[in-house]
Design a protein around this motif. Sequence first.
Motif, PDB file in Angstrom:
ATOM      1  N   ASP A  39       0.859  -1.179   0.000  1.00  0.00           N
ATOM      2  CA  ASP A  39       0.000   0.000   0.000  1.00  0.00           C
ATOM      3  C   ASP A  39       0.899   1.235   0.000  1.00  0.00           C
ATOM      4  OD1 ASP A  39      -2.070   1.781   0.240  1.00  0.00           O
ATOM      5  OD2 ASP A  39      -2.318   1.479   2.394  1.00  0.00           O
TER       6      ASP A  39
ATOM      7  N   HIS B 172       0.103   4.396   0.749  1.00  0.00           N
ATOM      8  CA  HIS B 172      -0.150   5.278   1.893  1.00  0.00           C
ATOM      9  C   HIS B 172      -0.229   4.459   3.175  1.00  0.00           C
ATOM     10  CE1 HIS B 172      -0.838   8.904  -0.495  1.00  0.00           C
ATOM     11  NE2 HIS B 172      -1.439   8.115  -1.357  1.00  0.00           N
TER      12      HIS B 172
ATOM     13  N   THR C  21      -3.129   1.186  -4.241  1.00  0.00           N
ATOM     14  CA  THR C  21      -3.481   2.545  -3.838  1.00  0.00           C
ATOM     15  C   THR C  21      -4.854   2.919  -4.374  1.00  0.00           C
ATOM     16  OG1 THR C  21      -2.826   4.879  -3.971  1.00  0.00           O
ATOM     17  CG2 THR C  21      -2.327   3.492  -5.872  1.00  0.00           C
TER      18      THR C  21
END
Length: 243
Positions: A54, A56, A83
């Motif tokens: 991922d 973030h 994402t």
Amino acid sequence: MIHVMIAEDERLGREELIYLLEQEEDVVICPSAENGEQLLELYEEYSPDVLFLDIHMPCLTGLEVASILRKETGERPVIVFTTAYDSYAVQAFDLKVTDYLLKPFDKERFTRTMERVREDLLKKNNKRPKIDKLVISLDKKIVVIDPNQIGYAVREGRQVNLHMLNNEMIETKMNLKELEEKLLNFSFYRPHRSYLVNLNAIEEITPWFNGAYNIVIGDKEKTKVPMSRNTARDFFDLLQGLS
């Protein structure tokens, strides 16, 4: 088999990826991470072939983790970014990422991603030169070892020590799974979660207690390596097949 690790801070995102990966017959799912720092710790322990990162995440972002791994391990592992945004294509290209999977995940798109993952793994494996030696990077040098001279390997803390038949000991920074994969083309067996033994170095096998055994290595010390009751049957089946 393809060993896959997920790094995703959202529980639903992790569960969705796990569900999709469970449909793939050649995939083994390693423990998942909830942030970048945890991922690096787990990567060191399990050495997966593929990471679903991922972008973030707290502590370290997926981009930062990928950058660290590329500097330390080169083109391995295969990395797929996940994402909700589609604005990271340039960074993904620079980090030699195999694919870029947008949330929410689509089954058809995920299938194409796995096809690319398998293609990349095949290319990377074919690039590897063939050598009948074990190459180990130590603090300030690289050591080339004849695997047939290893009696056994044992996990001690976060490192693995090789015990040679001449009673020399070599400390490595590898984990046991990494070593096991490097020795796939040689006659090694894992009789216990903390040990890996050279089948050609076994001198005898003696009963211990509660269905467990000791494997006696043919070194000068006649070292005894424990074999758990759970692995004993598979081990004896293996020996039966070799006889």
